[in-house]
Write a protein that holds these residues in place. Sequence first.
Motif, PDB file in Angstrom:
ATOM      1  N   HIS A   1      50.416  53.068  45.475  1.00 37.95           N
ATOM      2  CA  HIS A   1      49.215  53.036  45.001  1.00 37.95           C
ATOM      3  C   HIS A   1      48.200  52.638  43.464  1.00 37.95           C
ATOM      4  N   LEU A   2      49.583  53.807  42.677  1.00 39.38           N
ATOM      5  CA  LEU A   2      49.396  53.441  41.285  1.00 39.38           C
ATOM      6  C   LEU A   2      49.854  52.168  41.094  1.00 39.38           C
ATOM      7  N   ASP A   3      51.289  51.929  41.167  1.00 37.96           N
ATOM      8  CA  ASP A   3      51.451  49.595  41.169  1.00 37.96           C
ATOM      9  C   ASP A   3      50.439  49.300  41.226  1.00 37.96           C
ATOM     10  N   GLU A   4      49.385  49.463  42.757  1.00 36.65           N
ATOM     11  CA  GLU A   4      48.784  48.433  43.103  1.00 36.65           C
ATOM     12  C   GLU A   4      47.745  48.444  42.100  1.00 36.65           C
ATOM     13  N   ALA A   5      46.968  50.100  41.759  1.00 37.78           N
ATOM     14  CA  ALA A   5      46.128  49.401  40.274  1.00 37.78           C
ATOM     15  C   ALA A   5      46.472  49.181  38.990  1.00 37.78           C
ATOM     16  N   GLU A   6      48.158  49.448  38.646  1.00 38.45           N
ATOM     17  CA  GLU A   6      48.719  48.331  37.495  1.00 38.45           C
ATOM     18  C   GLU A   6      48.126  47.241  38.331  1.00 38.45           C
ATOM     19  N   CYS A   7      49.104  46.610  38.884  1.00 33.85           N
ATOM     20  CA  CYS A   7      48.585  45.447  39.288  1.00 33.85           C
ATOM     21  C   CYS A   7      47.593  44.483  39.404  1.00 33.85           C
ATOM     22  N   LEU A   8      46.719  45.486  39.655  1.00 29.93           N
ATOM     23  CA  LEU A   8      45.209  44.769  39.454  1.00 29.93           C
ATOM     24  C   LEU A   8      44.653  44.452  38.183  1.00 29.93           C
ATOM     25  N   VAL A   9      45.019  45.486  36.735  1.00 29.15           N
ATOM     26  CA  VAL A   9      45.098  45.808  35.827  1.00 29.15           C
ATOM     27  C   VAL A   9      45.522  44.440  35.560  1.00 29.15           C
ATOM     28  N   ASP A  10      46.733  43.947  35.598  1.00 26.12           N
ATOM     29  CA  ASP A  10      47.958  43.276  34.954  1.00 26.12           C
ATOM     30  C   ASP A  10      47.058  42.041  35.224  1.00 26.12           C
ATOM     31  N   GLN A  11      46.543  41.868  35.987  1.00 30.39           N
ATOM     32  CA  GLN A  11      46.554  40.523  36.600  1.00 30.39           C
ATOM     33  C   GLN A  11      45.784  39.749  35.690  1.00 30.39           C
ATOM     34  N   ASP A  12      45.933  38.204  35.456  1.00 25.85           N
ATOM     35  CA  ASP A  12      45.419  37.535  34.821  1.00 25.85           C
ATOM     36  C   ASP A  12      44.516  36.751  34.674  1.00 25.85           C
ATOM     37  N   ASP A  13      43.954  36.426  36.604  1.00 26.86           N
ATOM     38  CA  ASP A  13      43.551  35.891  36.645  1.00 26.86           C
ATOM     39  C   ASP A  13      41.911  36.236  36.793  1.00 26.86           C
ATOM     40  N   GLU A  14      40.588  35.668  36.598  1.00 27.69           N
ATOM     41  CA  GLU A  14      39.238  36.617  37.184  1.00 27.69           C
ATOM     42  C   GLU A  14      39.509  37.546  38.272  1.00 27.69           C
ATOM     43  N   TRP A  15      38.846  38.066  38.945  1.00 21.59           N
ATOM     44  CA  TRP A  15      38.902  39.666  39.512  1.00 21.59           C
ATOM     45  C   TRP A  15      37.989  38.280  40.302  1.00 21.59           C
ATOM     46  N   SER A  16      38.711  39.122  42.057  1.00 18.43           N
ATOM     47  CA  SER A  16      37.576  37.822  43.008  1.00 18.43           C
ATOM     48  C   SER A  16      36.443  39.370  43.508  1.00 18.43           C
ATOM     49  N   ARG A  17      36.033  39.389  44.099  1.00 22.85           N
ATOM     50  CA  ARG A  17      35.393  40.376  44.619  1.00 22.85           C
ATOM     51  C   ARG A  17      35.762  41.607  45.493  1.00 22.85           C
ATOM     52  N   GLY A  18      37.360  40.426  46.034  1.00 17.19           N
ATOM     53  CA  GLY A  18      37.994  41.994  47.011  1.00 17.19           C
ATOM     54  C   GLY A  18      38.794  42.536  45.807  1.00 17.19           C
ATOM     55  N   ASP A  19      38.846  41.980  44.809  1.00 15.21           N
ATOM     56  CA  ASP A  19      39.599  43.097  43.291  1.00 15.21           C
ATOM     57  C   ASP A  19      38.721  43.788  43.131  1.00 15.21           C
ATOM     58  N   VAL A  20      37.368  43.727  42.821  1.00 13.55           N
ATOM     59  CA  VAL A  20      36.692  44.156  42.490  1.00 13.55           C
ATOM     60  C   VAL A  20      36.303  45.618  43.979  1.00 13.55           C
ATOM     61  N   ALA A  21      36.717  45.064  44.619  1.00 18.63           N
ATOM     62  CA  ALA A  21      35.849  45.767  45.968  1.00 18.63           C
ATOM     63  C   ALA A  21      37.250  47.387  46.256  1.00 18.63           C
ATOM     64  N   THR A  22      38.330  46.120  45.613  1.00 22.03           N
ATOM     65  CA  THR A  22      40.096  47.040  45.603  1.00 22.03           C
ATOM     66  C   THR A  22      39.323  48.480  44.388  1.00 22.03           C
ATOM     67  N   ALA A  23      39.313  48.161  42.816  1.00 31.64           N
ATOM     68  CA  ALA A  23      38.917  48.198  41.952  1.00 31.64           C
ATOM     69  C   ALA A  23      38.605  49.447  41.966  1.00 31.64           C
TER      70      ALA A  23
END
Length: 112
Positions: A22-44
């Motif tokens: 679960h923590l890795d998932e959060a870290e991956c989202l933070v480290d992602q270089d691409d702009e967040w999609s709506r799905g990424d924002v919802a996941t965050a």
Amino acid sequence: MGTLSPAVAAAFRRLRDDLCRHLDEAECLVDQDDEWSRGDVATARKLINGLVVVLRGLLTEHTLQHSGDCRTCVVAWPCPVFTTVHVLMKDPQRQFPALVFRSQGIRTKGTG
Ligand SMILES: [Zn+2]
């Protein structure tokens, strides 16, 4: 305290690994270089909300009783769990590496 059987130790590792995913998932989202999609924002939002609930739950479980002890640990408050959460929340970038080093028996400057 005795030594865990290999089966119990493996079960505990799986439990820890599941939480770390679960923590890795959060870290991956933070480290992602691409702009967040709506799905990424919802996941965050979901992940942040979940992490806040986890921290509030820990703080609630390790609250001060009238006796001066932690409700859960039954030791003088602040107990080790509350203290760890406190230092990590106040200075996570410095305290987390120090915590990892301490758990491995490595002493660092200023960490006791
Ligand atoms: Zn406690």
